[in-house]
Design a protein around this motif. Structure first.
Motif, PDB file in Angstrom:
ATOM      1  N   TYR A   1      -2.558  -9.363   9.663  1.00  0.00           N
ATOM      2  CA  TYR A   1      -1.088  -9.350   9.737  1.00  0.00           C
ATOM      3  C   TYR A   1      -0.529  -8.268   8.814  1.00  0.00           C
ATOM      4  O   TYR A   1       0.373  -7.506   9.190  1.00  0.00           O
ATOM      5  CB  TYR A   1      -0.567 -10.733   9.345  1.00  0.00           C
ATOM      6  N   LEU A   2      -1.068  -8.180   7.612  1.00  0.00           N
ATOM      7  CA  LEU A   2      -0.578  -7.198   6.639  1.00  0.00           C
ATOM      8  C   LEU A   2      -0.908  -5.773   7.046  1.00  0.00           C
ATOM      9  O   LEU A   2      -0.157  -4.845   6.742  1.00  0.00           O
ATOM     10  CB  LEU A   2      -1.145  -7.511   5.255  1.00  0.00           C
ATOM     11  N   LEU A   3      -2.019  -5.587   7.726  1.00  0.00           N
ATOM     12  CA  LEU A   3      -2.349  -4.235   8.212  1.00  0.00           C
ATOM     13  C   LEU A   3      -1.338  -3.780   9.263  1.00  0.00           C
ATOM     14  O   LEU A   3      -0.949  -2.607   9.303  1.00  0.00           O
ATOM     15  CB  LEU A   3      -3.768  -4.216   8.785  1.00  0.00           C
ATOM     16  N   LEU A   4      -0.915  -4.686  10.132  1.00  0.00           N
ATOM     17  CA  LEU A   4       0.129  -4.354  11.105  1.00  0.00           C
ATOM     18  C   LEU A   4       1.443  -4.042  10.394  1.00  0.00           C
ATOM     19  O   LEU A   4       2.152  -3.091  10.756  1.00  0.00           O
ATOM     20  CB  LEU A   4       0.329  -5.515  12.078  1.00  0.00           C
ATOM     21  N   CYS A   5       1.741  -4.830   9.368  1.00  0.00           N
ATOM     22  CA  CYS A   5       2.954  -4.577   8.583  1.00  0.00           C
ATOM     23  C   CYS A   5       2.864  -3.236   7.867  1.00  0.00           C
ATOM     24  O   CYS A   5       3.871  -2.538   7.707  1.00  0.00           O
ATOM     25  CB  CYS A   5       3.156  -5.695   7.563  1.00  0.00           C
ATOM     26  N   THR A   6       1.659  -2.868   7.428  1.00  0.00           N
ATOM     27  CA  THR A   6       1.466  -1.580   6.762  1.00  0.00           C
ATOM     28  C   THR A   6       1.832  -0.428   7.690  1.00  0.00           C
ATOM     29  O   THR A   6       2.543   0.510   7.301  1.00  0.00           O
ATOM     30  CB  THR A   6       0.002  -1.421   6.304  1.00  0.00           C
ATOM     31  N   ALA A   7       1.335  -0.503   8.929  1.00  0.00           N
ATOM     32  CA  ALA A   7       1.630   0.560   9.890  1.00  0.00           C
ATOM     33  C   ALA A   7       3.128   0.667  10.149  1.00  0.00           C
ATOM     34  O   ALA A   7       3.712   1.763  10.130  1.00  0.00           O
ATOM     35  CB  ALA A   7       0.888   0.283  11.200  1.00  0.00           C
ATOM     36  N   GLY A   8       3.777  -0.477  10.364  1.00  0.00           N
ATOM     37  CA  GLY A   8       5.207  -0.457  10.638  1.00  0.00           C
ATOM     38  C   GLY A   8       6.032   0.006   9.467  1.00  0.00           C
ATOM     39  O   GLY A   8       6.950   0.826   9.609  1.00  0.00           O
ATOM     40  N   SER A   9       5.731  -0.504   8.284  1.00  0.00           N
ATOM     41  CA  SER A   9       6.529  -0.157   7.105  1.00  0.00           C
ATOM     42  C   SER A   9       6.300   1.279   6.664  1.00  0.00           C
ATOM     43  O   SER A   9       7.213   1.933   6.157  1.00  0.00           O
ATOM     44  CB  SER A   9       6.221  -1.119   5.953  1.00  0.00           C
TER      45      SER A   9
ATOM     46  N   PHE B   1      -3.003  -4.372  -6.331  1.00  0.00           N
ATOM     47  CA  PHE B   1      -4.450  -4.415  -6.111  1.00  0.00           C
ATOM     48  C   PHE B   1      -5.277  -4.230  -7.386  1.00  0.00           C
ATOM     49  O   PHE B   1      -5.931  -5.159  -7.841  1.00  0.00           O
ATOM     50  CB  PHE B   1      -4.843  -3.363  -5.082  1.00  0.00           C
ATOM     51  N   ALA B   2      -5.232  -3.036  -7.951  1.00  0.00           N
ATOM     52  CA  ALA B   2      -6.187  -2.684  -9.018  1.00  0.00           C
ATOM     53  C   ALA B   2      -6.109  -3.622 -10.217  1.00  0.00           C
ATOM     54  O   ALA B   2      -7.125  -4.212 -10.626  1.00  0.00           O
ATOM     55  CB  ALA B   2      -5.952  -1.234  -9.452  1.00  0.00           C
ATOM     56  N   ALA B   3      -4.920  -3.767 -10.799  1.00  0.00           N
ATOM     57  CA  ALA B   3      -4.797  -4.597 -11.997  1.00  0.00           C
ATOM     58  C   ALA B   3      -5.043  -6.067 -11.685  1.00  0.00           C
ATOM     59  O   ALA B   3      -5.659  -6.793 -12.479  1.00  0.00           O
ATOM     60  CB  ALA B   3      -3.410  -4.408 -12.615  1.00  0.00           C
ATOM     61  N   ALA B   4      -4.572  -6.531 -10.514  1.00  0.00           N
ATOM     62  CA  ALA B   4      -4.745  -7.942 -10.150  1.00  0.00           C
ATOM     63  C   ALA B   4      -6.219  -8.293  -9.954  1.00  0.00           C
ATOM     64  O   ALA B   4      -6.711  -9.298 -10.489  1.00  0.00           O
ATOM     65  CB  ALA B   4      -3.960  -8.242  -8.877  1.00  0.00           C
TER      66      ALA B   4
ATOM     67  N   ALA C   1       2.286   0.715   1.030  1.00  0.00           N
ATOM     68  CA  ALA C   1       1.202   0.558   0.058  1.00  0.00           C
ATOM     69  C   ALA C   1       1.041  -0.909  -0.329  1.00  0.00           C
ATOM     70  O   ALA C   1      -0.085  -1.408  -0.477  1.00  0.00           O
ATOM     71  CB  ALA C   1       1.477   1.412  -1.183  1.00  0.00           C
ATOM     72  N   ASN C   2       2.173  -1.602  -0.461  1.00  0.00           N
ATOM     73  CA  ASN C   2       2.130  -3.028  -0.783  1.00  0.00           C
ATOM     74  C   ASN C   2       1.384  -3.805   0.290  1.00  0.00           C
ATOM     75  O   ASN C   2       0.499  -4.623  -0.007  1.00  0.00           O
ATOM     76  CB  ASN C   2       3.572  -3.546  -0.921  1.00  0.00           C
ATOM     77  N   ASN C   3       1.720  -3.557   1.552  1.00  0.00           N
ATOM     78  CA  ASN C   3       1.076  -4.284   2.649  1.00  0.00           C
ATOM     79  C   ASN C   3      -0.406  -3.959   2.759  1.00  0.00           C
ATOM     80  O   ASN C   3      -1.247  -4.846   2.944  1.00  0.00           O
ATOM     81  CB  ASN C   3       1.774  -3.956   3.965  1.00  0.00           C
ATOM     82  N   LEU C   4      -0.733  -2.663   2.665  1.00  0.00           N
ATOM     83  CA  LEU C   4      -2.133  -2.253   2.797  1.00  0.00           C
ATOM     84  C   LEU C   4      -2.992  -2.835   1.688  1.00  0.00           C
ATOM     85  O   LEU C   4      -4.042  -3.443   1.935  1.00  0.00           O
ATOM     86  CB  LEU C   4      -2.233  -0.726   2.792  1.00  0.00           C
TER      87      LEU C   4
ATOM     88  N   SER D   1      -3.722  -6.538   1.675  1.00  0.00           N
ATOM     89  CA  SER D   1      -4.858  -6.913   2.525  1.00  0.00           C
ATOM     90  C   SER D   1      -6.159  -6.826   1.740  1.00  0.00           C
ATOM     91  O   SER D   1      -6.987  -7.749   1.758  1.00  0.00           O
ATOM     92  CB  SER D   1      -4.932  -5.989   3.744  1.00  0.00           C
ATOM     93  N   LEU D   2      -6.334  -5.702   1.040  1.00  0.00           N
ATOM     94  CA  LEU D   2      -7.553  -5.523   0.242  1.00  0.00           C
ATOM     95  C   LEU D   2      -7.608  -6.539  -0.897  1.00  0.00           C
ATOM     96  O   LEU D   2      -8.677  -7.059  -1.230  1.00  0.00           O
ATOM     97  CB  LEU D   2      -7.602  -4.098  -0.307  1.00  0.00           C
ATOM     98  N   ARG D   3      -6.466  -6.799  -1.481  1.00  0.00           N
ATOM     99  CA  ARG D   3      -6.384  -7.783  -2.568  1.00  0.00           C
ATOM    100  C   ARG D   3      -6.833  -9.160  -2.082  1.00  0.00           C
ATOM    101  O   ARG D   3      -7.581  -9.865  -2.775  1.00  0.00           O
ATOM    102  CB  ARG D   3      -4.939  -7.822  -3.074  1.00  0.00           C
ATOM    103  N   LEU D   4      -6.371  -9.546  -0.893  1.00  0.00           N
ATOM    104  CA  LEU D   4      -6.760 -10.843  -0.346  1.00  0.00           C
ATOM    105  C   LEU D   4      -8.268 -10.957  -0.180  1.00  0.00           C
ATOM    106  O   LEU D   4      -8.874 -11.971  -0.527  1.00  0.00           O
ATOM    107  CB  LEU D   4      -6.070 -11.056   1.001  1.00  0.00           C
TER     108      LEU D   4
END
Length: 569
Positions: A56-64, A386-389, A240-243, A246-249
């Motif tokens: 879902y977040l990857l789709l949001c990444t593309a749109g945003s 992502f990185a710090a979290a 960047a937040n959406n992408l 996804s990696l964070r999850l």
């Protein structure tokens, strides 16, 4: 004549709640999917929804990525008076979003089994595959939805975006209940509910954007590489937040599984749902002002940019503290809401504290993005999301329940990183420590002036007379000074009468340029363009007609729900 910038405050506060509601519409879909699936299918169900969220977040990444960047470039172009270019970016965004959505969904659908095994566990893989397969069937609407969402805000119609997103939310909740509890369709029902709600909101939003007097109407445009490069080369904080979410999850689900097994993964799913819910504050507060920020930055109006940042920080602090307090207050019952019997008070408390810092970091990320410091914006976003979290969660994973401190530690590390980096850069670049990173040359040299004028004849005449001091200081010749004074008086009087019923105030800004100057008059009221009505035979508009002949160029814009008159001297 005074510089109180009340108009800016009113417009921001007017946009804040509708924008938060609009964002809430998107996050509530995920939130209620988690609650209803958890209530109906237990902890395995909510874990499966959480694991599917990456798609879902990857789709949001593309749109945003497409919509946020194109709307930012449109705002900058409008602030710099390049109207057609602003409209071209809208049409290009629609075309790119449609093509990208179809391509991403087709490829993702083909690899659904592999994605499900990668995202899920042995227990949840089947559920994950069902959820993401259905999500991808309607994924093109998720990508497209961002375009009208951003451009409705740029037009000053956030209420329309809020209406569409609220409809999506209510429809999703109703369909979740129907599919899960009445028809008993399982996790597939939750996915279909989300798809149908999103498609409805998408159709509504494009309809709103096609209404009469809309500045942005789709026209086919042959994509130019230079335009595409500008849109995608630097990204956006939202994309960047959406992408990286996804990696964070993916990473945090693995870390939680190693640290505490499936029970900790389930608790993380709950706190992650709450964190997604808080996005309406974290992103809603800065997004409400991002279009304004882009336009003011394009106008080189650093005073308004600073004022808007201050408003965002104040609103963000107040709302995030309130939300954090509510989370802590209701934390004993939150687990039960999601169908879990585990005690989630400590994880929720850590999340609550982190949300306050996260909102501050998010506001600054969007600020740097709107002021064209995109690299700084992306560094803040990638670090905090992502990185710090992930790094802090990994380092704290051996402390048992202490792992939940990653919500605070990651945001605090991000704050220290960007503050120290910006202070060092500004000292080197401008010779002074500042977090604004703005070029304030025009303001410091007295090349610009901004003030507010009441909508009555006496105040307008006084402003017209007093502006001569600024013109003299900045070496405007007699003809240029007369043009500014006459334009100020005639345009404001006619606007006050025809658009504002002689009530309220108007904001004025004059900028001295090497080749002349620019006068801008910005006001609320009914949409009205006096330049269109100017006619030599109509004595009422004789002064306006004279200004159009004396000035190098005159223009009218309707942006942010405001009337803007621009006179080039």
């Amino acid at each position: 004549m005074h510089s109180d910038q009340k108009l800016l405050e009113r417009i921001y506060h007017k946009a804040l709640l509708p924008n938060m509601i609009a964002i809430l519409g998107g996050t509530v879909n995920v939130f209620f999917d988690g609650i209803m699936v958890g209530q109906r299918m237990g902890e395995l169900g909510i874990a499966s929804v959480n694991q599917s969220l990456a798609v879902y977040l990857l789709l949001c990444t593309a749109g945003s990525l497409i919509a946020a960047r194109s709307s930012a470039l449109s705002a900058l172009a409008m602030g710099d008076n390049r109207q057609q270019e602003a409209k071209d970016y809208y049409s290009l965004a629609v075309e790119l979003a449609l093509v990208t959505g179809v391509c991403v969904c087709c490829v993702g659908y083909f690899f659904c089994p592999q994605l499900a095994r990668f995202l899920g566990s042995n227990d949840s893989a089947a559920m994950v595959e069902t959820y993401i397969r259905i999500t991808l069937l309607g994924g093109v609407f998720k990508v497209l939805l961002y375009v009208p969402y951003f451009y409705l805000r740029l037009e000053g119609r956030p209420q329309r975006a809020a209406a569409a997103m609220t409809t999506m939310t209510l429809l999703n909740i109703a369909l979740d209940y129907l599919f899960l509890f009445v028809l008993d369709t399982g996790i597939a029902g939750a996915a279909w509910a989300s798809n149908l709600g999103t498609a409805t909101a998408c159709v509504m939003s494009f309809y709103f954007l096609s209404e009469k007097d809309s500045a942005f109407r789709f026209h086919f445009i042959r994509p130019r590489w230079e335009m595409i490069r500008k849109m995608v080369r630097t990204g956006s904080p939202m994309a960047a937040n959406n992408l990286f979410s996804s990696l964070r999850l993916l990473c945090l689900n693995s870390i939680m599984n190693l640290a505490g097994g499936s029970s900790m993964v389930a608790v993380f799913a709950i706190t992650n749902n709450l964190n997604e819910f808080s996005i309406c504050i974290q992103n809603g507060v800065p997004q409400a002002g991002s279009a304004m920020m882009g336009i003011y930055n394009g106008e080189q109006d650093t005073l308004s940019v600073k004022k808007l940042l201050k408003l965002q920080l104040q609103a963000g602090a107040a709302l995030s503290i309130l939300f954090a307090a509510l989370l802590i207050l209701f934390s004993p019952w939150i687990g039960l809401l999601f169908g879990s019997t585990q005690d989630v008070r400590w994880p929720v408390a850590c999340l609550a504290a982190g949300i306050v810092l996260a909102t501050l970091n998010s506001v600054m990320s969007y600020y740097y993005y709107a002021t064209m410091r995109t690299a700084v914006s992306n560094v803040i976003t990638i670090t905090r999301v992502f990185a710090a979290a992930v790094c802090s969660a990994f380092l704290l994973s051996g402390l048992g329940q202490g792992i939940w401190l990653f919500y605070c530690v990651g945001e605090l590390a991000t704050l220290l990183l960007w503050v120290s980096g910006c202070l060092l850069y500004s000292r080197k670049k401008y010779g002074r420590a500042s977090l604004y990173l703005l070029d304030e040359t025009a303001l410091k040299e007295g090349k610009s002036i901004s003030f507010t004028v009441a909508c009555d004849a006496a105040a307008i005449c006084e402003a017209s007379e007093r502006i001569s001091e600024f013109c003299e200081t900045n070496d405007f010749d007699a003809e240029q000074t007369m043009t500014i004074s006459l334009a100020l008086e005639e345009l404001m009087v006619i606007t006050a009468e025809k658009s504002m019923d002689n009530q309220g105030t108007m904001d004025v800004r004059i900028l001295r340029l090497p080749e002349g100057g620019i006068l801008r008059i910005r006001s609320e009221g009914r949409r009205y363009n006096p330049l269109k009505d100017a006619d030599e035979e109509n004595l009422e508009f004789l002064g306006v007609n004279m200004i159009m002949k004396m000035a190098r160029k005159t223009e009218y814009q309707s942006t942010l729900g405001l009337n803007t008159l621009i006179v080039y001297i």
